[in-house]
Design an enzyme around this catalytic site. Structure first.
Site, PDB file in Angstrom:
ATOM      1  N   TYR A 107      -6.405  -9.402  -7.945  1.00  0.00           N
ATOM      2  CA  TYR A 107      -5.342  -8.484  -7.505  1.00  0.00           C
ATOM      3  C   TYR A 107      -5.234  -8.501  -5.982  1.00  0.00           C
ATOM      4  CZ  TYR A 107      -3.024  -3.986  -6.589  1.00  0.00           C
ATOM      5  OH  TYR A 107      -2.179  -2.999  -6.137  1.00  0.00           O
ATOM      6  N   SER A 149      -0.985  -3.860  -0.693  1.00  0.00           N
ATOM      7  CA  SER A 149      -2.147  -3.004  -0.940  1.00  0.00           C
ATOM      8  C   SER A 149      -3.164  -3.194   0.173  1.00  0.00           C
ATOM      9  CB  SER A 149      -2.802  -3.370  -2.278  1.00  0.00           C
ATOM     10  OG  SER A 149      -4.043  -2.698  -2.435  1.00  0.00           O
TER      11      SER A 149
END
Length: 249
Positions: free
Chosen positions: A158, A144
């Site tokens: 995350y 990501s």
């Protein structure tokens, strides 16, 4: 038909779904992994089969070692050894600053997003590596843009998990390069997927998208195109690389 076999974790929705469908269009037999949504996974399988492709839905929590081992055995028995792995399954929780992030939440995120990726890579290497009599293969880890940006005030847990995915990608690519396995990663940014609802803001892409240099969010299919290219022979000299799909951010 290309007899290659691909496993897409978290393949029932979003980027995983788009990737599974595109791989099937390229002639892969596709194992669609999911953890909860049987109906959504079966819809992906049905869509692939309706076009004449081969697909299989497999329920498994990638953070559970026994379930990962069992999943790879099912794929080998029903489709043959895998040639391609897309590590895509991931979780995040409600947007939060660090003061309200519990150890339980951190560990759940790391278990799926890091341990799960390691376990799937481990089993894939056992199957693919020429050291073990395999034919080689390719792995793409879905990281990501958060690994670079840190996701402050939203989900730094995350983001940290995706930082670990980046390190895994680099290290594993060097470890298995001599055994016929390529390992790369994509780093999506703001993409229209259901994951944003998990973070408590389903409309996040619309809110933030206009602030990107490209002034829009991305589509899952745009990420899938990069993943499928990295798995393909067109990327045969590419390993340890990262493709950022983040609209310029």
């Amino acid at each position: 038909m290309n007899s290659k076999v691909a496993l897409v974790t978290g393949g029932s929705r979003g980027i995983g779904r788009a990737t599974a469908l595109l791989l099937a269009d390229q002639g892969y037999q596709v194992a669609v992994n999911y953890v909860n949504n049987t109906r959504a996974a079966q819809q992906v399988v049905d869509e692939i089969k309706a076009k004449g492709g081969e697909a299989l839905a497999i329920q498994a929590d990638i953070g559970d070692e026994a379930q990962v081992v069992a999943m790879f055995k099912i794929i080998a028995d029903q489709m043959g050894p895998i040639d391609a792995l897309v590590n895509n399954a991931g979780i995040l929780f409600q947007q939060s600053t660090i003061e309200n992030i519990s150890a339980e939440r951190i560990n759940r995120v790391l278990n799926t997003n890091v341990t799960g990726y390691f376990l799937c890579c481990r089993e894939a290497v056992k199957v693919m590596s020429k050291k073990h009599g395999g034919q080689g293969g390719a792995i793409v880890n879905v990281s990501s843009a958060a690994s670079r940006l840190g996701a402050p005030n939203e989900y730094i847990d995350y983001a940290a998990s995706k930082g670990a995915v980046d390190s895994l990608t680099t290290g594993l690519s060097l470890e298995v390069a001599g055994y016929g396995i390529r390992v790369n990663a994509v780093r999506p940014g703001l993409i229209y997927t259901e994951m944003h609802a998990s973070g408590g803001e389903a409309g996040r892409v619309d809110r933030v998208g206009a602030s990107l240099p490209m002034q829009r969010g991305g589509q899952p299919e745009e990420v899938a195109q990069a993943i499928v290219w990295l798995l393909s022979d067109a990327a045969s000299f590419v390993t340890g690389s990262f493709i950022d799909l983040a609209g310029g951010k």
